[in-house]
Design a protein around this motif. Structure first.
Motif, short mmCIF file in Angstrom:
data_model
loop_
_atom_site.label_atom_id
_atom_site.label_comp_id
_atom_site.label_asym_id
_atom_site.label_seq_id
_atom_site.Cartn_x
_atom_site.Cartn_y
_atom_site.Cartn_z
N PRO A 185 -20.88 5.49 -16.70
CA PRO A 185 -21.83 4.48 -16.21
C PRO A 185 -21.21 3.10 -16.01
O PRO A 185 -21.73 2.28 -15.26
CB PRO A 185 -22.91 4.45 -17.31
CG PRO A 185 -22.81 5.79 -17.97
CD PRO A 185 -21.36 6.15 -17.92
N GLU A 186 -20.09 2.82 -16.69
CA GLU A 186 -19.47 1.50 -16.59
C GLU A 186 -18.54 1.37 -15.39
O GLU A 186 -17.90 0.34 -15.19
CB GLU A 186 -18.69 1.17 -17.87
CG GLU A 186 -19.58 0.82 -19.07
CD GLU A 186 -20.29 2.05 -19.63
OE1 GLU A 186 -19.66 3.14 -19.66
OE2 GLU A 186 -21.46 1.92 -20.03
N GLY A 187 -18.43 2.44 -14.60
CA GLY A 187 -17.57 2.38 -13.43
C GLY A 187 -16.19 2.96 -13.62
O GLY A 187 -15.40 3.01 -12.66
N GLY A 188 -15.89 3.40 -14.81
CA GLY A 188 -14.60 4.04 -15.06
C GLY A 188 -14.72 5.55 -14.97
O GLY A 188 -15.60 6.08 -14.28
N VAL A 189 -13.83 6.25 -15.65
CA VAL A 189 -13.89 7.71 -15.69
C VAL A 189 -13.85 8.16 -17.14
O VAL A 189 -13.28 7.49 -18.01
CB VAL A 189 -12.73 8.36 -14.90
CG1 VAL A 189 -12.85 8.06 -13.43
CG2 VAL A 189 -11.38 7.92 -15.44
N ARG A 190 -14.47 9.31 -17.39
CA ARG A 190 -14.51 9.87 -18.73
C ARG A 190 -13.91 11.28 -18.69
O ARG A 190 -14.29 12.10 -17.87
CB ARG A 190 -15.97 9.92 -19.22
CG ARG A 190 -16.18 10.61 -20.56
CD ARG A 190 -17.55 10.26 -21.13
NE ARG A 190 -18.58 10.28 -20.11
CZ ARG A 190 -19.26 11.39 -19.78
NH1 ARG A 190 -18.98 12.54 -20.36
NH2 ARG A 190 -20.20 11.35 -18.85
N GLU A 191 -12.98 11.52 -19.58
CA GLU A 191 -12.30 12.82 -19.62
C GLU A 191 -13.19 13.86 -20.30
O GLU A 191 -13.68 13.64 -21.40
CB GLU A 191 -10.98 12.69 -20.36
CG GLU A 191 -10.17 13.97 -20.43
CD GLU A 191 -8.88 13.79 -21.20
OE1 GLU A 191 -8.70 14.47 -22.24
OE2 GLU A 191 -8.06 12.94 -20.76
#
Length: 425
Positions: free
Chosen positions: A287-293
């Motif tokens: 949701p913060e605009g990054g990526v989650r592994e």
């Protein structure tokens, strides 16, 4: 469609015949009414968005060179192969979505051996977290297997289906291993009573041989090592983190044990999300605009990067006739496609998740083939997915123009006329 009538509940459908035609036209969408299941939770987080593509795909205009020598369209292939659902994602956008009568985007459909790839993902995460050791023998985690043909087989042997256990995956053999497995699943003792009865036929680590028992043992190992049940493992480690929009379900035997080799039911849209997860290297946007592994990137890279040992194991197996130049790794199939190598998750009766990295395309096809295996249906389906990939990206087919590093000299990765070959799933 192959059968244009609306699937209806048959009075005689049961857990013993639900995969048989004509029952499976209805039962594929209604597994929970036939067998006990457990919920695979999608969690409380937001679903991964699947926006529509600005220019949707016209399946009537995409041509396919079929295995019988004729040229048809993707729509023709879907009509001729008992398709229940077909959905396409390209660059994260839905390019096409279609359902036969009786189905729909919010209904779960049996995916059968596509389940194996989910169990493989669970194992990959547990390996990455140090919960599993890929070199450890299975009896270290499941002592009940010490007297069986699986004694001494490693977790890696299970992931790549290269143990020496004796199990015959032949749906036409009334006394073969897959038939015996089905009978034990319906009996009082269940899956975990059956697996220790399997003997040995060869040393571990030989050529690849597709066998459902490998995944069932792998699932048992994952449960013992983690202390959790497979329905919870898939939900907590893969399904919820990837952003599924709906709960999935997994069939269980009378003891409550999950059918690791083929018990999952899921929506086509969530299978698109799973395919997208595999396409993007195991990560999803946060949701913060990054990526989650979600899945270990190294583990996925290992699956895609065929080496001499993995290719040799595959070329010595019957599967080479179906997928010349392909390989099997970490519970995934890999095929040399018209637009580069393609990752496949496949199940009998026509279940498919197709992932093309070169065209950034995911295709999901859910079906109710009358027979468990049909080589022509399979090859036509894969050619249709290749055609869709090319139409969406307007790329030129690559054919077999490369050889991956480490592949044994003299082992072709294609280069000959494509042929149906025997089915291997």
């Amino acid at each position: 469609m192959s059968d244009a009538t609306t699937p209806t509940r048959y009075a005689r459908v049961s857990a013993a015949n639900w995969l048989e035609a004509p029952y499976n036209r209805w039962s594929m969408w209604h597994v929970r009414e036939i067998s006990p299941t457990k919920v695979v939770s999608h969690g409380a987080g937001p679903a991964l968005p699947l926006p529509d593509r600005a220019q949707p795909l016209d399946l009537d205009r995409v041509e396919v060179a079929r295995v019988d020598g004729s040229v048809g369209t993707v729509r023709d292939v879907l009509d001729d192969t008992f398709t229940d659902a077909f959905a396409v994602l390209q660059d994260g956008e839905v390019a096409d979505e279609w359902y036969a009568e009786g189905g729909g985007p919010d209904l779960v459909h049996a995916v059968l051996s596509v389940t194996k790839s989910l169990v493989g993902c669970v194992a990959g995460i547990l390996l990455d977290r140090g919960v599993l050791d890929e070199d450890a023998p299975v009896e270290q985690y499941v002592p009940e297997l010490a007297p069986s043909g699986y004694a001494g087989a490693s977790v890696r042997h299970l992931l790549d289906m290269r143990s020496g256990a004796l199990f015959l995956e032949d749906y036409t053999d009334p006394i073969g291993g897959i038939r015996q497995l089905g009978e034990w699943l319906l009996g009082e003792q269940g899956l975990y009573a059956f697996l220790p009865t399997l003997g040995a036929e060869r040393p571990h680590g030989g050529h690849f041989l597709y066998r459902s028992s490998e995944t069932d043992v792998l699932g048992w190992v994952c449960e013992r090592a983690s202390g959790s049940l497979m329905a919870d493992l898939i939900g907590e480690l893969v399904w919820a983190p990837m952003g599924a929009s709906d709960d999935a379900e997994i069939m269980v035997d009378r003891t409550g044990t999950a059918v690791h080799d083929g018990g999952l039911s899921a929506t086509a849209r969530d299978l698109l999300r799973f395919g997208q997860l595999l396409l993007t290297g195991g990560s999803v946007p946060d949701p913060e605009g990054g990526v989650r592994e979600v899945l270990p990137p190294r583990w996925l890279r290992q699956a895609w990067a065929v080496d001499a040992d993995v290719r040799s194991a595959f070329v010595e197996s019957p599967a080479e006739q179906t997928f010349p130049g392909g390989w099997y790794r970490n519970q995934f199939w890999f095929r040399v496609g018209e637009y580069g190598d393609v990752l496949l998750c496949m199940g009998i009766h026509g279940q498919l998740v197709y992932v093309s990295r070169r065209t950034r395309t995911v295709c999901v096809k859910l079906s109710s083939w009358p027979d468990a295996q049909n080589p022509a249906y399979l090859q036509d389906t894969l050619r249709a997915c290749d055609a869709v990939s090319g139409a969406l990206t307007r790329q030129t087919p690559t054919g077999d123009i490369h050889r991956l590093p480490g592949v044994v000299s003299g082992l072709s990765r294609g280069g000959t006329a494509r042929r149906p070959g025997p089915s291997v799933i």
